[in-house]
Design a protein around this motif. Structure first.
Motif, short mmCIF file in Angstrom:
data_model
loop_
_atom_site.label_atom_id
_atom_site.label_comp_id
_atom_site.label_asym_id
_atom_site.label_seq_id
_atom_site.Cartn_x
_atom_site.Cartn_y
_atom_site.Cartn_z
N GLU A 1 0.83 -1.19 0.00
CA GLU A 1 0.00 0.00 0.00
C GLU A 1 0.87 1.25 0.00
O GLU A 1 1.72 1.43 0.87
CB GLU A 1 -0.94 -0.01 1.22
N LYS A 2 0.67 2.08 -1.01
CA LYS A 2 1.30 3.40 -1.13
C LYS A 2 2.81 3.41 -0.88
O LYS A 2 3.32 4.14 -0.03
CB LYS A 2 0.58 4.38 -0.19
N ILE B 1 -3.58 -0.46 -8.13
CA ILE B 1 -4.96 -0.89 -7.97
C ILE B 1 -5.86 0.33 -8.07
O ILE B 1 -5.61 1.36 -7.45
CB ILE B 1 -5.16 -1.55 -6.58
C1 G1P Z 1 -7.48 3.35 -1.88
C2 G1P Z 1 -6.68 2.06 -1.66
C3 G1P Z 1 -5.54 1.96 -2.67
C4 G1P Z 1 -6.09 2.08 -4.08
C5 G1P Z 1 -6.91 3.37 -4.23
C6 G1P Z 1 -7.59 3.43 -5.58
O1 G1P Z 1 -6.66 4.43 -1.54
O2 G1P Z 1 -6.18 2.03 -0.33
O3 G1P Z 1 -4.87 0.72 -2.51
O4 G1P Z 1 -5.02 2.05 -5.00
O5 G1P Z 1 -7.92 3.46 -3.22
O6 G1P Z 1 -8.25 4.64 -5.78
P1 G1P Z 1 -7.26 5.92 -1.27
O7 G1P Z 1 -7.48 6.53 -2.61
O8 G1P Z 1 -8.53 5.73 -0.51
O9 G1P Z 1 -6.21 6.62 -0.48
#
Ligand code: G1P
Length: 290
Positions: free
Chosen positions: A192-193, A205
């Motif tokens: 993640e990130k 993703i």
């Molecule tokens: C979330 C997810 C991330 C994904 C993304 C897509 O992050 O945690 O893994 O790639 O949505 O939009 P957020 O955009 O809520 O920070």
């Protein structure tokens, strides 16, 4: 044949602070692209993919979403009395089958993983989809339908992915790819990130997931990850090995409607694609570029 996916979860508890003041008294998911709220695009995409049960994970100040999908007696009666048949058709066609929508509250904003976990009892022991309404996809085949077609072949977990510039990896869940045929990637890990210099790839993703119920067991452990939040990506990563995990480069264009420029770009793109508005929109925009 993998078990049919009947259920979709829509995490709609987020505060939407990036769109203040518009979101001060209105859920960000009710922001319209042209004339339809973001959440309705997501629900229509799920319906078009054969989803029958719709679970909204809401929070404080989100009642407008419930009202939006409810029957509005006064509006219906007024449109009928005034012979406004176009409007009547719009509000009637968007009505969902009785009992198909459920709402559960996420009491505290503890992250996307926690939001999905809040739907555990409603989802039950079945595979399910997750759609993030901020991610709007313009495509010939609804994005979720594309994922479900892959799921029917491969089983396991399937997520929508796209290549992003390396400097943007810190905005997304990123795939660690085992093999890749240019369309479908088999995944051996997820982060993640990650910072660009440590990101295992640039395949990111976007907000469409088909998940087996086992991910809920890992979410239940409430492990805190990136940004101090319970991350869906971390729980998904822990299912790898036990079940297949694929990323699909979907056909279509994704708009990040959680971002102002992305949101406005979506409005332009969707208006230009509309048979009733496209030509007028094109001539209205022309002077800005000549
Ligand atoms: C979330 C997810 C991330 C994904 C993304 C897509 O992050 O945690 O893994 O790639 O949505 O939009 P957020 O955009 O809520 O920070």
């Amino acid at each position: 044949m993998p078990q049919k996916v009947r259920t979709a979860v829509f995490p709609v508890g987020g505060l939407g602070t990036r769109f203040l003041p518009a979101t001060k008294a209105m859920p960000k998911e009710m922001l319209p692209v042209v004339d339809k709220p973001l959440i309705q695009y997501a629900v229509e995409e799920a319906r078009a993919a054969g989803i029958e049960r719709f679970i909204f994970v809401t929070g404080r100040g989100k009642a407008a979403i419930e009202d939006h999908f409810d029957f509005s007696f006064e509006l219906d009666a007024m449109l009928q009395a005034r012979d406004k048949l176009d409007g009547l058709q719009i509000v009637r066609e968007m009505m969902m089958p009785p009992g198909s929508i459920s709402y559960v509250r996420q009491q505290e904003p503890m992250g996307l993983g926690h939001a999905v976990w809040c739907a555990k009892a409603l989802v039950g022991d079945e595979p399910f989809a997750v759609l993030l309404p901020d991610d709007l996809v313009q495509s010939n085949t609804p994005c979720l339908k594309q994922l479900l077609e892959v799921y029917e072949e491969t089983g396991g977990n399937v997520v929508a992915v796209m290549d992003v510039p390396r400097e943007h990896t810190q905005r997304y869940g990123i795939l660690d790819v085992e093999s890749d045929d240019g369309r479908l990637a088999s995944v051996k890990g997820l982060v993640e990130k990650p910072k660009p210099e440590v990101a295992p790839s640039t395949l990111s993703i976007i907000g469409r997931y088909v998940l087996l119920p086992q991910v809920m067991d890992f979410l239940a452990e409430k492990v805190v990850g990136a940004g101090g939040e319970i991350q869906l990506t971390d729980a998904m990563a822990r299912t790898i090995g036990a079940h297949p995990f694929h990323g699909l480069r979907f056909e279509g264009k994704r708009f990040d409607c959680g971002d102002k420029v992305g949101f406005m770009e979506a409005n332009v793109a969707f208006a230009l694609a509309r048979p009733d508005l496209g030509a007028d929109m094109r001539s209205a925009l022309l002077p800005y570029f000549t």
